[in-house]
Scaffold this motif. Structure first.
Motif, PDB file in Angstrom:
ATOM      1  N   GLN A   1       0.821  -1.213   0.000  1.00 48.69           N
ATOM      2  CA  GLN A   1       0.000   0.000   0.000  1.00 48.69           C
ATOM      3  C   GLN A   1       0.852   1.260   0.000  1.00 48.69           C
ATOM      4  OE1 GLN A   1      -2.439  -0.574   3.497  1.00 48.69           O
ATOM      5  NE2 GLN A   1      -3.741  -2.096   2.510  1.00 48.69           N
ATOM      6  N   LYS A   2       2.185   1.058  -0.157  1.00 45.67           N
ATOM      7  CA  LYS A   2       3.143   2.173  -0.187  1.00 45.67           C
ATOM      8  C   LYS A   2       3.101   2.976   1.103  1.00 45.67           C
ATOM      9  CE  LYS A   2       2.952   2.469  -5.239  1.00 45.67           C
ATOM     10  NZ  LYS A   2       4.072   1.510  -5.342  1.00 45.67           N
ATOM     11  N   THR A   3       2.977   2.253   2.224  1.00 45.25           N
ATOM     12  CA  THR A   3       2.963   2.849   3.551  1.00 45.25           C
ATOM     13  C   THR A   3       4.143   2.317   4.351  1.00 45.25           C
ATOM     14  OG1 THR A   3       0.551   2.952   3.543  1.00 45.25           O
ATOM     15  CG2 THR A   3       1.636   3.131   5.677  1.00 45.25           C
ATOM     16  N   PRO A   4       4.930   3.166   5.023  1.00 42.57           N
ATOM     17  CA  PRO A   4       6.011   2.655   5.865  1.00 42.57           C
ATOM     18  C   PRO A   4       5.456   1.690   6.905  1.00 42.57           C
ATOM     19  CG  PRO A   4       6.233   5.025   5.585  1.00 42.57           C
ATOM     20  CD  PRO A   4       4.898   4.650   5.011  1.00 42.57           C
ATOM     21  N   PRO A   5       6.177   0.611   7.192  1.00 44.92           N
ATOM     22  CA  PRO A   5       5.671  -0.402   8.126  1.00 44.92           C
ATOM     23  C   PRO A   5       5.823   0.010   9.586  1.00 44.92           C
ATOM     24  CG  PRO A   5       7.828  -1.049   7.331  1.00 44.92           C
ATOM     25  CD  PRO A   5       7.466   0.214   6.586  1.00 44.92           C
ATOM     26  N   ALA A   6       5.129   1.075   9.965  1.00 43.04           N
ATOM     27  CA  ALA A   6       5.109   1.506  11.359  1.00 43.04           C
ATOM     28  C   ALA A   6       4.271   0.525  12.172  1.00 43.04           C
ATOM     29  CB  ALA A   6       4.538   2.917  11.469  1.00 43.04           C
TER      30      ALA A   6
ATOM     31  N   LEU B   1       6.625  -2.476  23.097  1.00 46.60           N
ATOM     32  CA  LEU B   1       7.383  -1.524  22.283  1.00 46.60           C
ATOM     33  C   LEU B   1       7.740  -0.255  23.056  1.00 46.60           C
ATOM     34  CD1 LEU B   1       8.507  -1.533  19.416  1.00 46.60           C
ATOM     35  CD2 LEU B   1       6.422  -0.374  18.646  1.00 46.60           C
ATOM     36  N   PRO B   2       6.818   0.343  23.820  1.00 46.67           N
ATOM     37  CA  PRO B   2       7.213   1.509  24.620  1.00 46.67           C
ATOM     38  C   PRO B   2       8.315   1.190  25.628  1.00 46.67           C
ATOM     39  CG  PRO B   2       4.826   1.412  24.428  1.00 46.67           C
ATOM     40  CD  PRO B   2       5.362   0.124  23.871  1.00 46.67           C
ATOM     41  N   ALA B   3       8.267   0.008  26.246  1.00 45.35           N
ATOM     42  CA  ALA B   3       9.301  -0.366  27.221  1.00 45.35           C
ATOM     43  C   ALA B   3      10.653  -0.535  26.548  1.00 45.35           C
ATOM     44  CB  ALA B   3       8.899  -1.653  27.939  1.00 45.35           C
ATOM     45  N   LEU B   4      10.661  -1.177  25.390  1.00 46.70           N
ATOM     46  CA  LEU B   4      11.907  -1.374  24.656  1.00 46.70           C
ATOM     47  C   LEU B   4      12.514  -0.032  24.252  1.00 46.70           C
ATOM     48  CD1 LEU B   4      13.754  -3.606  23.318  1.00 46.70           C
ATOM     49  CD2 LEU B   4      12.444  -3.182  21.222  1.00 46.70           C
ATOM     50  N   LYS B   5      11.693   0.846  23.704  1.00 41.97           N
ATOM     51  CA  LYS B   5      12.180   2.153  23.274  1.00 41.97           C
ATOM     52  C   LYS B   5      12.652   3.000  24.450  1.00 41.97           C
ATOM     53  CE  LYS B   5       9.401   2.513  19.049  1.00 41.97           C
ATOM     54  NZ  LYS B   5       8.350   3.275  18.335  1.00 41.97           N
TER      55      LYS B   5
ATOM     56  N   GLU C   1      12.497   0.952  12.539  1.00 46.69           N
ATOM     57  CA  GLU C   1      13.820   1.550  12.422  1.00 46.69           C
ATOM     58  C   GLU C   1      14.439   1.345  11.046  1.00 46.69           C
ATOM     59  OE1 GLU C   1      15.795   3.228  15.035  1.00 46.69           O
ATOM     60  OE2 GLU C   1      13.683   3.494  15.532  1.00 46.69           O
ATOM     61  N   THR C   2      14.238   0.175  10.464  1.00 49.26           N
ATOM     62  CA  THR C   2      14.895  -0.172   9.213  1.00 49.26           C
ATOM     63  C   THR C   2      13.941  -0.136   8.025  1.00 49.26           C
ATOM     64  OG1 THR C   2      16.390  -1.625  10.425  1.00 49.26           O
ATOM     65  CG2 THR C   2      16.290  -1.919   8.041  1.00 49.26           C
ATOM     66  N   GLY C   3      12.760  -0.696   8.224  1.00 50.87           N
ATOM     67  CA  GLY C   3      11.813  -0.799   7.115  1.00 50.87           C
ATOM     68  C   GLY C   3      11.407   0.537   6.550  1.00 50.87           C
ATOM     69  N   SER C   4      11.227   1.529   7.409  1.00 51.30           N
ATOM     70  CA  SER C   4      10.787   2.833   6.928  1.00 51.30           C
ATOM     71  C   SER C   4      11.823   3.469   6.019  1.00 51.30           C
ATOM     72  CB  SER C   4      10.480   3.759   8.117  1.00 51.30           C
ATOM     73  OG  SER C   4      11.624   3.925   8.923  1.00 51.30           O
ATOM     74  N   ARG C   5      13.088   3.198   6.261  1.00 53.61           N
ATOM     75  CA  ARG C   5      14.139   3.767   5.415  1.00 53.61           C
ATOM     76  C   ARG C   5      14.105   3.178   3.998  1.00 53.61           C
ATOM     77  NH1 ARG C   5      18.811   2.750   9.937  1.00 53.61           N
ATOM     78  NH2 ARG C   5      17.916   4.081  11.573  1.00 53.61           N
ATOM     79  N   PHE C   6      13.661   1.935   3.912  1.00 47.72           N
ATOM     80  CA  PHE C   6      13.605   1.274   2.614  1.00 47.72           C
ATOM     81  C   PHE C   6      12.364   1.668   1.818  1.00 47.72           C
ATOM     82  CE2 PHE C   6      16.943  -1.228   4.302  1.00 47.72           C
ATOM     83  CZ  PHE C   6      17.590  -1.834   3.234  1.00 47.72           C
ATOM     84  N   PHE C   7      11.256   1.917   2.526  1.00 47.54           N
ATOM     85  CA  PHE C   7       9.981   1.977   1.838  1.00 47.54           C
ATOM     86  C   PHE C   7       9.279   3.320   1.862  1.00 47.54           C
ATOM     87  CE2 PHE C   7      10.245  -2.476   3.577  1.00 47.54           C
ATOM     88  CZ  PHE C   7      10.799  -2.995   2.418  1.00 47.54           C
ATOM     89  N   GLU C   8       9.912   4.343   2.408  1.00 49.52           N
ATOM     90  CA  GLU C   8       9.274   5.657   2.419  1.00 49.52           C
ATOM     91  C   GLU C   8       9.168   6.188   0.974  1.00 49.52           C
ATOM     92  OE1 GLU C   8      11.625   7.976   5.072  1.00 49.52           O
ATOM     93  OE2 GLU C   8      10.290   7.627   6.743  1.00 49.52           O
TER      94      GLU C   8
ATOM     95  N   VAL D   1      10.602  -7.012  19.147  1.00 52.80           N
ATOM     96  CA  VAL D   1      11.880  -6.686  18.502  1.00 52.80           C
ATOM     97  C   VAL D   1      11.693  -6.569  16.994  1.00 52.80           C
ATOM     98  CG1 VAL D   1      14.205  -7.557  18.019  1.00 52.80           C
ATOM     99  CG2 VAL D   1      13.272  -7.706  20.339  1.00 52.80           C
ATOM    100  N   PHE D   2      10.927  -7.488  16.419  1.00 54.95           N
ATOM    101  CA  PHE D   2      10.647  -7.420  14.989  1.00 54.95           C
ATOM    102  C   PHE D   2       9.958  -6.104  14.631  1.00 54.95           C
ATOM    103  CE2 PHE D   2       7.470  -8.111  11.595  1.00 54.95           C
ATOM    104  CZ  PHE D   2       8.317  -8.379  10.532  1.00 54.95           C
ATOM    105  N   LEU D   3       8.949  -5.721  15.385  1.00 53.61           N
ATOM    106  CA  LEU D   3       8.243  -4.464  15.123  1.00 53.61           C
ATOM    107  C   LEU D   3       9.191  -3.273  15.214  1.00 53.61           C
ATOM    108  CD1 LEU D   3       4.795  -4.641  16.976  1.00 53.61           C
ATOM    109  CD2 LEU D   3       5.211  -4.643  14.509  1.00 53.61           C
ATOM    110  N   HIS D   4      10.013  -3.279  16.255  1.00 49.75           N
ATOM    111  CA  HIS D   4      10.958  -2.176  16.442  1.00 49.75           C
ATOM    112  C   HIS D   4      11.883  -2.049  15.241  1.00 49.75           C
ATOM    113  CE1 HIS D   4      13.813   0.524  18.340  1.00 49.75           C
ATOM    114  NE2 HIS D   4      14.777  -0.352  18.133  1.00 49.75           N
TER     115      HIS D   4
END
Length: 291
Positions: A116-121, A184-188, A284-291, A277-280
Motif C-alpha cells: 500500500q506504499k505505507t512505511p511499516p510503522a 514496544l514503549p518499554a523497549l524504546k 527503524e529499518t523498514g521505513s528507510r527502505f519503503f518511504e 523486537v521485529f516491530l521495532h
C-alpha cells in the motif's frame, strides 16, 4: 534488498535475538536452559536457523496484496510447512510454534503496508496483521461452550472454558495491544535511557510478562498463580528498578533462579518479545527502505 528478503531477515534476527537475551526468568537463553529439561540454547538456534529462509514467504502474502479474508489460508499453509521444518530440526520438540503464528501475521502486515506504499510503522502493521484472524475467538473458541470436539481439549481450550482466557488468539485479533502499548514503549524507553539492547529486551520482557495472557505459565503453575503471585513478583522487579538499578537486576536474577527451579516458563511472553523486537526493527529499518 527486496522487501520480502528484508522482512524475512528481520524476523530471523528477532527469533535469534529472543533466545540470546539473558537472563530471562525460566526461559532458555545463552546462560541456561531455564525451566526446560528438553531444550537448550543450541536447540533454539538450530530451530531458528531452520525457519530463517521461510519467513519471507509470509511477507510475500502481504506484498502480493492478498486480501485478509484469503490471507489466512496461505499463511496457515506456509505455517504448517514451517512447523514441520521446525520439528524435523529439533527432533519433535516445540521451540517456535507460537512464534510462527505471531510473526506470520506480522509479516503479512508488514508486506501489506509496503504493498500500500505505507512505511511499516507498528500501529498500521499490527492493525493489518489482525485482519486475517478477526472473529477467530468467536469461530474457534466460543463454540466449545455448547459442543465439545471428539478429541482431548488443548490447554488453551481448557483455559478458555474454565477462565475465559483467549490467549494469543485474542491478542492477535485485538491488534496486538500488548506489543503496541507495553512491549514496544518499554523497549524504546530502555534504549533511550542508554541501555544495551540485551537489557532493553529484558525490560521489555518484564512488561510483557505483566500484561500477556501466558498460557504456558497457567498450564505449568495454574491460573490463580498467574493472576495473583506471578504478576506481583514481576511487578516487584519493575518497581525495584528493573534493569536500571542494582536491586532490580538482583531481583531479576533471583526470579530466574526461582522460575527455573520451579518449572515456570513464560514462553508466551518470550514469543511476544521476539515480535516486539521485529516491530521495532521494522520501524527503524523498514521505513528507510519503503518511504
Amino acid at each position: 534488498m527486496p522487501a520480502d528478503a528484508l522482512f524475512g531477515f528481520l524476523a530471523a534476527a528477532a527469533t535469534l535475538w529472543e533466545v540470546y537475551a539473558a537472563p530471562k526468568p525460566g526461559l532458555v537463553d545463552r546462560f541456561s536452559s531455564g525451566a526446560h529439561k528438553d531444550m537448550d540454547f543450541d536447540l533454539f538456534v538450530t530451530s531458528a536457523r531452520s525457519l530463517a529462509p521461510q519467513w519471507r514467504e509470509q511477507a510475500r502474502v502481504g506484498l502480493e496484496a492478498v486480501p485478509p479474508e484469503k490471507a489466512l489460508t496461505r499463511l496457515r499453509e506456509n505455517g504448517l510447512f514451517m512447523e514441520k521444518t521446525m520439528f524435523s530440526a529439533t527432533g519433535g520438540i516445540n521451540t517456535h510454534k507460537g512464534l510462527i503464528f505471531i510473526l506470520s501475521l506480522l509479516l503479512y502486515g508488514g508486506g501489506r503496508c509496503v504493498a500500500q506504499k505505507t512505511p511499516p510503522a507498528a500501529v498500521p502493521l499490527c492493525h493489518i496483521a489482525s485482519l486475517p484472524v478477526r472473529g477467530c475467538v468467536a469461530k474457534e473458541l466460543a463454540p466449545l461452550r455448547s459442543s465439545l470436539p471428539p478429541r482431548p481439549l488443548t490447554h488453551g481450550e481448557k483455559l478458555y472454558l474454565e477462565h475465559g482466557v483467549t490467549g494469543i488468539r485474542g491478542e492477535a485479533e485485538a491488534g496486538f495491544p500488548s506489543l503496541l502499548h507495553h512491549g514496544l514503549p518499554a523497549l524504546k524507553d530502555a534504549l533511550q535511557r542508554g541501555s544495551s539492547f540485551n537489557d532493553a529486551a529484558l525490560h521489555c520482557l518484564l512488561h510483557l510478562m505483566l500484561v500477556g495472557e501466558d498460557s504456558n505459565v497457567m498450564h505449568r503453575k495454574g491460573f490463580l498463580f498467574w493472576m495473583e503471585e506471578y504478576k506481583q513478583i514481576v511487578l516487584d522487579v519493575l518497581e525495584q528498578g528493573s534493569v536500571f538499578t542494582t536491586e532490580g537486576r538482583s531481583r531479576l536474577y533471583s526470579l530466574d533462579e526461582r522460575f527455573s527451579s520451579e518449572g515456570i516458563s513464560p514462553g508466551g511472553a518470550a514469543d511476544l518479545l521476539a515480535a516486539t523486537v521485529f516491530l521495532h526493527w521494522c520501524e527503524e529499518t523498514g521505513s528507510r527502505f519503503f518511504e
